[in-house]
Motif scaffolding. Structure first.
Motif: not given
Length: 345
Positions: A183-184, A188-190, A263-270
């Motif tokens: 997830r890190h 961090g993808l740019q 912090d948002y990416i994990g809950p969003r994908i779940a």
């Protein structure tokens, strides 16, 4: 009711800052200056939990230097008081505090503390598998879910925020399936530094700071993920970028045009996978899915697990191969029992 935030004693704050000092011509480099910002944040959070317990259990100890509070008896009492946590969580807490204190005082004898950490590690094993039960799906199922989210979004009117967000979510899921990064790294993808887009291909290049093994990792985005990601880049991301200053280079943007937070990416994908599949699949489970899917294919396929997941050893590959073999053995046994039932009638 949440507990009040602990105020760090000056001695702890100064110790912590010294550990992470970047160094310079006139200033020595701290022993933990090399760690990533996310690791530093994690260490700080867990060390704060240690301080919080001290403030409740033995508040006078906060007046002593940090290393003098680390007696085995006191730390054992702390761990006993945290039996509400899962074994892996207790290990993570203790390991973080020990890492900080031993880095600050490397010449002291930490053998007893390291022995305790080893016992905690044995007790934790590979973590609680119960939470994964029934949630390690085939990569094909997860890929279909990402494509479904993206294709459903296309039916919405162009320029709509809901369409852009769904195109983003579908692309995140599809990318995680075929390139199961942590997830890190995903957050961090740019575009430019780590995502290179041309007319014919999209290349992901992760620098060592985004890879746990510390080794750079580069690959082209394969189909069918490539078309899903292009759909987001062409039709979804511009809508999101227009809501902000339009100059944020991060691949994943929120509805205000800024980077989608870690912090948002994990809950969003779940949340999205639960809506589509009926099961909450957090980002890290995509890595388990990839390893298990490859292991089920053939023994030769397990050789791909290490480079795909960016691991430095084959231990994870062997564990998933053994897990897959037990699953297949169970299925074969079930099929045999069913056959015996049919022939006995």
């Amino acid at each position: 009711m949440s507990r009040p935030k602990i105020v760090w004693p000056d001695a702890d704050r100064e110790m912590f800052e010294t550990l992470f000092t970047p160094g310079g011509p006139l200033e020595p480099r701290g022993p933990l200056a090399h760690v990533r910002s996310t690791t530093r944040k994690s260490l700080a959070g867990r060390y704060a939990q240690w301080l919080s317990w001290l403030s409740r259990a033995t508040p006078d100890a906060l007046q002593s230097p940090p290393v003098e509070r680390s007696a085995m008896a006191r730390m054992t009492n702390w761990l006993n008081d945290r039996e509400d946590l899962a074994p892996m969580s207790r290990l993570a807490l203790f390991d973080a505090v020990l890492r900080v204190l031993s880095a600050a005082h490397p010449h002291l004898d930490w053998s007893d503390h390291k022995a305790l950490r080893a016992r905690l590690r044995r007790a934790a094993g590979h973590g609680t598998q119960a939470r994964k039960r029934g949630r390690i799906l085939s990569s094909r199922v997860l890929l279909d879910a990402g494509r479904q989210v993206s294709e459903t979004a296309e039916a919405l009117p162009a320029g709509r925020m809901a369409r852009a967000i769904s195109l983003r979510d579908g692309a995140m899921i599809a990318l995680l399936v075929l390139l199961p990064m942590r997830r890190h790294a995903l957050a961090g993808l740019q575009i430019g530094p780590s995502v290179f887009v041309s007319e014919t291909r999209i290349t992901i290049a992760l620098p060592e700071l985004l890879v746990k093994s510390g080794r750079p990792w580069e690959t082209e985005v394969p189909e069918p993920c490539l078309s899903v990601l292009r759909r987001y880049l062409d039709d979804g991301r511009p809508v999101l970028a227009a809501r902000g200053a339009g100059d944020d280079p991060h691949l994943w943007l929120d509805r205000s045009g800024r980077e989608l937070s870690y912090d948002y990416i994990g809950p969003r994908i779940a949340s999205v996978t639960e809506r589509v599949l009926g099961k909450r699949i957090p980002p890290h489970f995509f890595r388990d899915a990839a390893a298990t899917t490859l292991a089920r294919m053939s023994p030769e396929s397990t050789k791909l697990i290490r480079p795909i997941l960016g691991h430095s050893s084959d231990r994870t590959a062997e564990r998933h191969y053994n897990h897959a073999r037990s699953i297949e053995a169970g299925r074969s046994y079930a099929a045999l029992v069913a056959h015996l039932k049919e022939t006995s009638r």
